[in-house]
Write an enzyme that holds these catalytic residues in place. Structure first.
Site, PDB file in Angstrom:
ATOM      1  N   ASP A  30     -44.346 -25.722 -31.808  1.00  0.00           N
ATOM      2  CA  ASP A  30     -44.575 -27.123 -32.200  1.00  0.00           C
ATOM      3  C   ASP A  30     -44.463 -28.071 -31.012  1.00  0.00           C
ATOM      4  O   ASP A  30     -45.392 -28.826 -30.725  1.00  0.00           O
ATOM      5  CB  ASP A  30     -43.551 -27.574 -33.265  1.00  0.00           C
ATOM      6  CG  ASP A  30     -43.805 -26.926 -34.615  1.00  0.00           C
ATOM      7  OD1 ASP A  30     -44.936 -26.485 -34.867  1.00  0.00           O
ATOM      8  OD2 ASP A  30     -42.855 -26.876 -35.419  1.00  0.00           O
ATOM      9  N   ASP A  52     -33.560 -33.591 -39.877  1.00  0.00           N
ATOM     10  CA  ASP A  52     -33.399 -33.811 -38.440  1.00  0.00           C
ATOM     11  C   ASP A  52     -34.189 -35.014 -37.918  1.00  0.00           C
ATOM     12  O   ASP A  52     -33.726 -35.725 -37.033  1.00  0.00           O
ATOM     13  CB  ASP A  52     -33.764 -32.538 -37.673  1.00  0.00           C
ATOM     14  CG  ASP A  52     -32.719 -31.452 -37.885  1.00  0.00           C
ATOM     15  OD1 ASP A  52     -31.530 -31.824 -38.020  1.00  0.00           O
ATOM     16  OD2 ASP A  52     -33.072 -30.266 -37.939  1.00  0.00           O
ATOM     17  N   ARG A  97     -27.783 -33.204 -33.353  1.00  0.00           N
ATOM     18  CA  ARG A  97     -28.868 -34.196 -33.280  1.00  0.00           C
ATOM     19  C   ARG A  97     -28.492 -35.520 -32.628  1.00  0.00           C
ATOM     20  O   ARG A  97     -29.244 -36.036 -31.808  1.00  0.00           O
ATOM     21  CB  ARG A  97     -29.489 -34.432 -34.666  1.00  0.00           C
ATOM     22  CG  ARG A  97     -30.061 -33.180 -35.314  1.00  0.00           C
ATOM     23  CD  ARG A  97     -30.953 -32.419 -34.389  1.00  0.00           C
ATOM     24  NE  ARG A  97     -31.509 -31.222 -35.010  1.00  0.00           N
ATOM     25  CZ  ARG A  97     -32.168 -30.273 -34.351  1.00  0.00           C
ATOM     26  NH1 ARG A  97     -32.349 -30.367 -33.050  1.00  0.00           N
ATOM     27  NH2 ARG A  97     -32.637 -29.226 -34.985  1.00  0.00           N
ATOM     28  N   SER A 153     -37.631 -20.107 -39.635  1.00  0.00           N
ATOM     29  CA  SER A 153     -37.398 -21.258 -38.769  1.00  0.00           C
ATOM     30  C   SER A 153     -35.910 -21.259 -38.433  1.00  0.00           C
ATOM     31  O   SER A 153     -35.058 -21.247 -39.317  1.00  0.00           O
ATOM     32  CB  SER A 153     -37.784 -22.541 -39.512  1.00  0.00           C
ATOM     33  OG  SER A 153     -37.082 -23.625 -38.943  1.00  0.00           O
TER      34      SER A 153
HETATM   35  N1  ARG Z   1     -30.392 -27.694 -43.227  1.00  0.00           N
HETATM   36  C1  ARG Z   1     -29.739 -27.889 -41.983  1.00  0.00           C
HETATM   37  C2  ARG Z   1     -29.495 -29.341 -41.727  1.00  0.00           C
HETATM   38  O1  ARG Z   1     -30.103 -30.158 -42.347  1.00  0.00           O
HETATM   39  C3  ARG Z   1     -30.486 -27.268 -40.835  1.00  0.00           C
HETATM   40  C4  ARG Z   1     -31.845 -27.830 -40.577  1.00  0.00           C
HETATM   41  C5  ARG Z   1     -32.635 -27.106 -39.527  1.00  0.00           C
HETATM   42  N2  ARG Z   1     -32.864 -25.760 -39.923  1.00  0.00           N
HETATM   43  C6  ARG Z   1     -33.705 -24.912 -39.313  1.00  0.00           C
HETATM   44  N3  ARG Z   1     -33.741 -23.690 -39.746  1.00  0.00           N
HETATM   45  N4  ARG Z   1     -34.489 -25.280 -38.344  1.00  0.00           N
HETATM   46  O2  ARG Z   1     -28.703 -29.693 -40.893  1.00  0.00           O
END
Ligand code: ARG
Length: 389
Positions: free
Chosen positions: A13, A121, A92, A173
């Site tokens: 991406d 995110d 983040r 992912s």
């Molecule tokens: N659900 C988790 C959160 O909101 C992780 C999100 C990212 N997950 C991923 N497999 N890229 O913090």
């Protein structure tokens, strides 16, 4: 040319985003945050440049991540919906902080990220950037570009010689850092199905792990883990050590359906051995040294703290104020907890602290008993008085 600083991971991406933004007239500066995901950063840098970046910043932020994000969350015992220890969510705001910092250094009017429009995110990054510098423009190409599938992105990458790994079919992912791994998509979207073993990266299956237990002692000073089995560790090494040790025993897995901020329920699995061990030990120590009212009130704070982290409100005044409260509570959280790791479980089996509020002469049923049982009668009368008609 207008400059934009992109939070770059090296994946498909964000690699396509570099080219996509260039086509729209941007000079793209890539920023790669090392939060302990254990990638080959040289390869990532090369890939960014090959995709068309004018410059690549790679920053090892692990120490700052641990000190300013992980430890505060640990002190707060922040857990989202009972199961998620927030590894991704905690990373983040730190990434956002450096996006802003580099944008300032480069005099770039914009930043960009590769998050989808369905996740948490994007919210965390954008809310944090917005708080730190509301004048920065934020671009989220994945929310608006023309590609409808991974295959279309691969086609685009091949067409423009963007170096990508197309050989490996990517079934999940994954977001990884030193505090844990988040894994979603693919077969995990079938809620009725147990996650296949190949979805897990750092934990052994509890059913396959050693038949014998591992005992371990974790020592804290004012809420911060400092020793394992009596040996002083630097905090980063301590976390890495526990990820390895816990992973061996299948500790730290969770499989959950969670409520995303954007109103969607999603299934995600997590691996967080070190975080699980440290939370277990930290909570056990608090049970020993915090008085009842403080302990119970702190549980309420934990819930709120976790929500703020999950909701992307790290840089909010409330989070800041809660840190003040939580830090005060850690004054006496020093001592040692003995744990037993076995077959996917981590339980506290022993505890000691110089600040223990446990008084054996009061709780004992043996002959050293000093508790004055006569006091109980009057206490019960007064305690129950308001409820009698
Ligand atoms: N659900 C988790 C959160 O909101 C992780 C999100 C990212 N997950 C991923 N497999 N890229 O913090």
């Amino acid at each position: 040319m207008k400059k934009v600083v992109l939070a770059y991971s090296g994946g498909l991406d964000t690699s396509c985003i570099v080219r996509w933004l260039k086509e729209r007239g941007y000079e793209v500066i890539c920023f790669v945050a090392d939060l302990g995901q254990g990638e080959n950063f040289e390869a990532i840098e090369k890939r960014a440049l090959a995709a068309g970046a004018s410059k690549v910043y790679i920053r090892d932020l692990q120490e700052e991540f641990i000190k300013d994000f992980i430890i505060p969350a640990l002190k707060a015992n922040a857990v989202y919906e009972g199961k998620y220890l927030l590894a991704t969510a905690l990373g983040r705001p730190l990434i956002a902080k450096y996006l802003v910092q580099i944008a300032h250094k480069e005099k770039a009017p914009a930043v960009a990220h590769g998050c989808t429009g369905k996740g948490n995110d994007q919210v965390r990054l954008e809310v944090a950037v917005g708080i730190l510098d509301p004048r920065l423009e934020i671009l989220a190409p994945v929310r608006e570009w023309e590609f409808k599938s991974r295959d279309e992105e691969i086609e685009y990458a091949l067409k423009y010689n963007i170096p990508i790994d197309v050989t490996k079919k990517k079934p999940y992912s994954i977001d990884r850092n030193i505090w844990g791994i988040s894994i979603e998509a693919g077969v995990l979207e079938n809620l009725e199905q147990e996650p296949p073993e190949d979805a897990y990266l750092i934990t052994k299956s509890p059913t396959q792990s050693a038949s014998y237990p591992r005992y371990m002692e974790v020592t804290f000073t004012r809420g911060v883990p400092v020793k394992i089995d009596g040996k002083v560790f630097k905090i980063k090494n301590l976390i890495n050590y526990l990820n390895e040790a816990g992973g061996q025993f299948g500790v730290g897995r969770s499989d959950m359906v969670e409520n995303r901020l954007v109103g969607i329920k999603s299934r995600e699995i997590y691996e967080a051995p070190a975080a699980t061990i440290l939370y277990t030990a930290h909570k056990e120590l608090e049970a020993l040294v915090l008085d009842r009212e403080l302990a119970h009130f702190k549980e309420i704070i934990s819930l709120k703290y976790a929500e703020l982290v999950y909701y992307g409100l790290w840089f909010s005044a409330l989070k800041d104020a809660l840190d003040g409260f939580v830090n005060k509570t850690q004054k006496f959280v020093s001592g040692t907890i003995k744990l037993r790791l076995s077959k996917g479980t981590c339980v506290a089996v022993g505890r000691k602290s110089n600040h223990s509020l446990y008084k054996k002469e009061l709780s004992t049923y043996g002959k050293e008993d000093k508790f004055d049982q006569k006091l109980a009668e009057g206490f019960i009368k007064l305690w129950g008085m308001p409820y009698k008609r």
